[in-house]
Scaffold this motif. Structure first.
Motif, short mmCIF file in Angstrom:
data_model
loop_
_atom_site.label_atom_id
_atom_site.label_comp_id
_atom_site.label_asym_id
_atom_site.label_seq_id
_atom_site.Cartn_x
_atom_site.Cartn_y
_atom_site.Cartn_z
N THR A 30 -27.57 -15.10 6.34
CA THR A 30 -26.42 -14.89 5.46
C THR A 30 -25.15 -14.71 6.28
OG1 THR A 30 -26.73 -12.48 5.48
CG2 THR A 30 -27.95 -13.74 3.82
N ARG A 31 -24.03 -14.70 5.60
CA ARG A 31 -22.76 -14.41 6.28
C ARG A 31 -22.78 -13.00 6.86
NH1 ARG A 31 -18.78 -14.11 2.55
NH2 ARG A 31 -17.19 -14.18 4.19
N THR A 32 -23.45 -12.08 6.16
CA THR A 32 -23.58 -10.73 6.68
C THR A 32 -24.39 -10.73 7.98
OG1 THR A 32 -23.42 -9.70 4.49
CG2 THR A 32 -24.55 -8.43 6.21
N GLY A 33 -25.46 -11.52 8.01
CA GLY A 33 -26.27 -11.63 9.22
C GLY A 33 -25.49 -12.22 10.38
N GLN A 34 -24.67 -13.23 10.10
CA GLN A 34 -23.85 -13.83 11.15
C GLN A 34 -22.82 -12.83 11.67
OE1 GLN A 34 -22.38 -17.81 10.16
NE2 GLN A 34 -24.06 -18.02 8.69
N ARG A 35 -22.24 -12.05 10.77
CA ARG A 35 -21.28 -11.04 11.20
C ARG A 35 -21.96 -10.01 12.09
NH1 ARG A 35 -18.43 -6.48 7.20
NH2 ARG A 35 -17.90 -5.02 8.88
N PHE A 36 -23.18 -9.61 11.72
CA PHE A 36 -23.92 -8.64 12.52
C PHE A 36 -24.17 -9.18 13.92
CE2 PHE A 36 -28.07 -7.24 14.11
CZ PHE A 36 -27.90 -5.86 14.14
N CYS A 37 -24.64 -10.43 14.02
CA CYS A 37 -24.91 -11.03 15.33
C CYS A 37 -23.63 -11.09 16.17
CB CYS A 37 -25.48 -12.43 15.16
SG CYS A 37 -27.14 -12.48 14.44
N ALA A 38 -22.53 -11.48 15.55
CA ALA A 38 -21.26 -11.57 16.27
C ALA A 38 -20.84 -10.21 16.82
CB ALA A 38 -20.19 -12.14 15.35
N GLU A 39 -20.96 -9.18 16.01
CA GLU A 39 -20.54 -7.85 16.44
C GLU A 39 -21.44 -7.31 17.55
OE1 GLU A 39 -18.60 -6.45 12.16
OE2 GLU A 39 -20.51 -5.61 12.83
N MET A 40 -22.73 -7.57 17.46
CA MET A 40 -23.65 -7.06 18.48
C MET A 40 -23.47 -7.76 19.82
SD MET A 40 -25.32 -4.58 17.10
CE MET A 40 -26.47 -4.33 18.45
N LEU A 41 -23.01 -9.03 19.78
CA LEU A 41 -22.93 -9.81 21.02
C LEU A 41 -21.51 -10.03 21.50
CD1 LEU A 41 -25.60 -12.52 20.12
CD2 LEU A 41 -25.89 -10.50 21.57
N GLY A 42 -20.53 -9.51 20.78
CA GLY A 42 -19.15 -9.71 21.19
C GLY A 42 -18.69 -11.15 21.04
N LEU A 43 -19.21 -11.84 20.03
CA LEU A 43 -18.84 -13.23 19.78
C LEU A 43 -18.00 -13.31 18.51
CD1 LEU A 43 -22.34 -14.90 20.37
CD2 LEU A 43 -20.45 -14.74 22.00
N THR A 44 -17.40 -14.45 18.27
CA THR A 44 -16.72 -14.66 17.01
C THR A 44 -17.74 -15.16 15.99
OG1 THR A 44 -16.19 -16.99 17.45
CG2 THR A 44 -14.62 -15.31 18.24
N THR A 45 -17.43 -14.96 14.72
CA THR A 45 -18.34 -15.47 13.70
C THR A 45 -18.40 -17.00 13.74
OG1 THR A 45 -16.53 -15.36 12.08
CG2 THR A 45 -18.08 -13.51 12.14
N ALA A 46 -17.33 -17.64 14.19
CA ALA A 46 -17.34 -19.10 14.31
C ALA A 46 -18.37 -19.54 15.36
CB ALA A 46 -15.95 -19.60 14.69
N GLU A 47 -18.46 -18.81 16.46
CA GLU A 47 -19.43 -19.15 17.49
C GLU A 47 -20.86 -18.98 16.97
OE1 GLU A 47 -17.44 -18.08 21.77
OE2 GLU A 47 -17.74 -16.40 20.39
N VAL A 48 -21.08 -17.92 16.21
CA VAL A 48 -22.40 -17.69 15.65
C VAL A 48 -22.74 -18.75 14.61
CG1 VAL A 48 -23.84 -16.09 14.32
CG2 VAL A 48 -22.32 -15.22 16.11
N THR A 49 -21.78 -19.07 13.77
CA THR A 49 -22.00 -20.08 12.73
C THR A 49 -22.31 -21.43 13.34
OG1 THR A 49 -20.50 -18.92 11.22
CG2 THR A 49 -20.98 -21.22 10.73
#
Length: 274
Positions: free
Chosen positions: A50-69
């Motif tokens: 989900t978008r929430t999951g992508q936000r979580f991954c981005a925050e934990m890894l110091g990435l942007t949500t665009a990079e995760v997406t």
């Protein structure tokens, strides 16, 4: 219209996922290398990324949500929408297709009333066609949550999905016992399968897959009776003892089959206009 920022997980879910995420991240010298297993982790929470999951991954890894997406949308193993408890994948790559995979996939679409990538109304089964499962000697192959169901037919595949929807026990042809897609995603995130006997259960390659390994060890197969190329007479039948360096197929002798080959009986094909 631009989307609003994705909502966060509830506090208790967030705390639990952070504990798991830190364990995953600690395995890698570069934290961003943990993105793939983290996506499996969040997929195990909701059954898709989900978008929430992508936000979580981005925050934990110091990435942007665009990079995760970008990563989450690149790999088909990450689901972008709610899916079933059981991901039923029918191999429609070349060998499985000609051995019956195409027929199985078409029959299951009609039987379940869903299209490719769609989920049954009870939320049990998501059907999709998938690429090669590296199990060609068991073709046609169906996978359920990445576990093998070999040598399938239209009838056996229909029984398989019916049993899954009915909650009956379904045993893969080889490999670990079947579990739900969420449980599978957590295992793929790198956490142990704690079910009794699951780790001990293992799959195996088929005989055709192991021929190369046996030959590399100097082993040979039993003599086979083959017909020499171009001979249709049983009187010309010969007993053939394969050597360790020889492929076991009787159709692997060098052949001048290309019309562009100067030594081809028909001669080389001239370039257009010559």
């Amino acid at each position: 219209m631009p989307q609003l920022p994705a909502p966060d997980y509830p506090d208790d879910v967030r705390a639990r996922l952070e504990t798991d995420a830190r364990e995953i991240i600690a395995r890698y010298p570069d934290s961003r290398s943990a993105l793939l297993p983290l996506l499996h982790l969040v997929q195990s929470e909701e059954g898709h990324v989900t978008r929430t999951g992508q936000r979580f991954c981005a925050e934990m890894l110091g990435l942007t949500t665009a990079e995760v997406t970008a990563v989450a949308t690149f790999y088909s193993m990450y689901r972008r929408k709610p899916s079933g408890d059981y991901q039923v994948g029918v191999c429609t790559n070349t060998l499985c297709a000609v051995m019956g995979g195409d027929a199985i996939f078409e029959a299951l679409q009609d039987h379940l009333g869903v299209g490719n990538g769609e989920t049954t109304g009870d939320g049990k089964v998501t059907l999709e066609h998938i690429e090669c499962n590296a199990a060609c000697d068991f073709a046609p192959v169906v996978m359920v949550n990445w576990e093998f169901f070999d040598n399938q037919t239209v009838a056996s595949a229909k029984r398989l999905v019916d049993d899954l929807r009915a909650g009956a026990q379904v045993d893969p042809t080889r490999g670990a016992p079947l579990c739900t897609f969420k449980d599978t995603a957590r295992i793929l995130a790198g956490f142990p399968d704690e079910r009794a006997g699951a780790v001990e259960a293992s799959g195996g390659a088929g005989p055709a897959s192991l021929i190369g390994l046996r030959l590399s060890k100097g082993e040979t197969s039993a003599a086979r009776v083959v017909h020499p190329r171009g001979s249709g007479s049983e009187q010309d039948t010969q007993t053939h003892e394969p050597s360790p360096s020889e492929h076991l197929s009787s159709h692997d002798a060098p052949q001048d089959t290309s019309a562009s080959d100067p030594s081809h009986p028909a001669g080389p094909v001239a370039e257009e206009g010559e």
